[in-house]
Design an enzyme around this catalytic site. Structure first.
Site, PDB file in Angstrom:
ATOM      1  N   GLU A   1     -22.918  39.016 -52.681  1.00  0.00           N
ATOM      2  CA  GLU A   1     -21.836  38.148 -53.128  1.00  0.00           C
ATOM      3  C   GLU A   1     -22.075  37.883 -54.603  1.00  0.00           C
ATOM      4  OE1 GLU A   1     -19.126  36.974 -51.491  1.00  0.00           O
ATOM      5  OE2 GLU A   1     -19.735  38.067 -49.685  1.00  0.00           O
TER       6      GLU A   1
ATOM      7  N   MET B   1     -27.994  39.734 -48.567  1.00  0.00           N
ATOM      8  CA  MET B   1     -28.105  38.322 -48.771  1.00  0.00           C
ATOM      9  C   MET B   1     -28.033  37.950 -50.234  1.00  0.00           C
ATOM     10  SD  MET B   1     -30.745  36.190 -49.840  1.00  0.00           S
ATOM     11  CE  MET B   1     -30.381  34.506 -50.116  1.00  0.00           C
ATOM     12  N   PRO B   2     -28.373  38.844 -51.155  1.00  0.00           N
ATOM     13  CA  PRO B   2     -28.381  38.411 -52.556  1.00  0.00           C
ATOM     14  C   PRO B   2     -27.037  37.833 -52.978  1.00  0.00           C
ATOM     15  CG  PRO B   2     -29.347  40.593 -52.351  1.00  0.00           C
ATOM     16  CD  PRO B   2     -28.738  40.254 -51.023  1.00  0.00           C
ATOM     17  N   VAL B   3     -27.104  36.709 -53.682  1.00  0.00           N
ATOM     18  CA  VAL B   3     -25.904  36.118 -54.266  1.00  0.00           C
ATOM     19  C   VAL B   3     -26.173  35.881 -55.745  1.00  0.00           C
ATOM     20  CG1 VAL B   3     -25.128  35.048 -52.126  1.00  0.00           C
ATOM     21  CG2 VAL B   3     -26.550  33.736 -53.667  1.00  0.00           C
TER      22      VAL B   3
END
Length: 143
Positions: free
Chosen positions: A40, A1-3
């Site tokens: 991302e 999930m990290p962006v």
């Protein structure tokens, strides 16, 4: 999930920007124990006429001041809530070091901002993360 959105003035060599994406992604994967396929990372280049430094367009500042002394790269990240503060501090330190090295930037001028997303307010494929990844989140918060 990290962006992570890496903001920088345009004009850096394309290869350096691509390396910035790769090295930032690797650091996030290593520090956060996040699979790379869930990361991302993108670069947003800003026209120096449209970025202000000290109240003046960066294009005018850069005409008088070396980029190293004027530019302020800005990294904005969103992470799911619940990570240990030590982990966040490692992310800040490592992304600053990577940015300083690859962009020949003054580390004192680099800014990193981490926002937290609550699992009920982060959607994945139309489903809140709290539902879609409930078991994974429980393990992550326990560890």
């Amino acid at each position: 999930m990290p962006v992570a959105n890496l903001h920088v003035l345009s004009g850096h060599p394309r290869q350096n920007l691509k390396s910035w994406i790769r090295e930032t992604s690797q650091a996030l994967s290593d520090i956060l124990a996040a699979p790379k396929d869930r990361l991302e990372v993108w670069v947003t280049e800003i026209d120096p006429d449209l970025w202000g430094i000290g109240g003046e367009p960066a294009s005018e500042v850069l005409a008088q001041t070396p980029r190293h002394d004027a530019e302020m790269p800005f990294i904005k990240m969103i992470l799911m809530e619940g990570r240990p503060v030590e982990q966040l501090h490692r992310v800040i330190a490592q992304l600053t070091a990577i940015t300083a090295h690859l962009l020949n930037a003054d580390a004192e001028r680099i800014r990193v901002h981490i926002e937290h997303a609550h699992p009920d307010r982060w959607g994945i494929g139309g489903v809140p993360a709290s539902i879609r990844r409930a078991a994974e989140l429980a393990v992550r918060q326990a560890g």
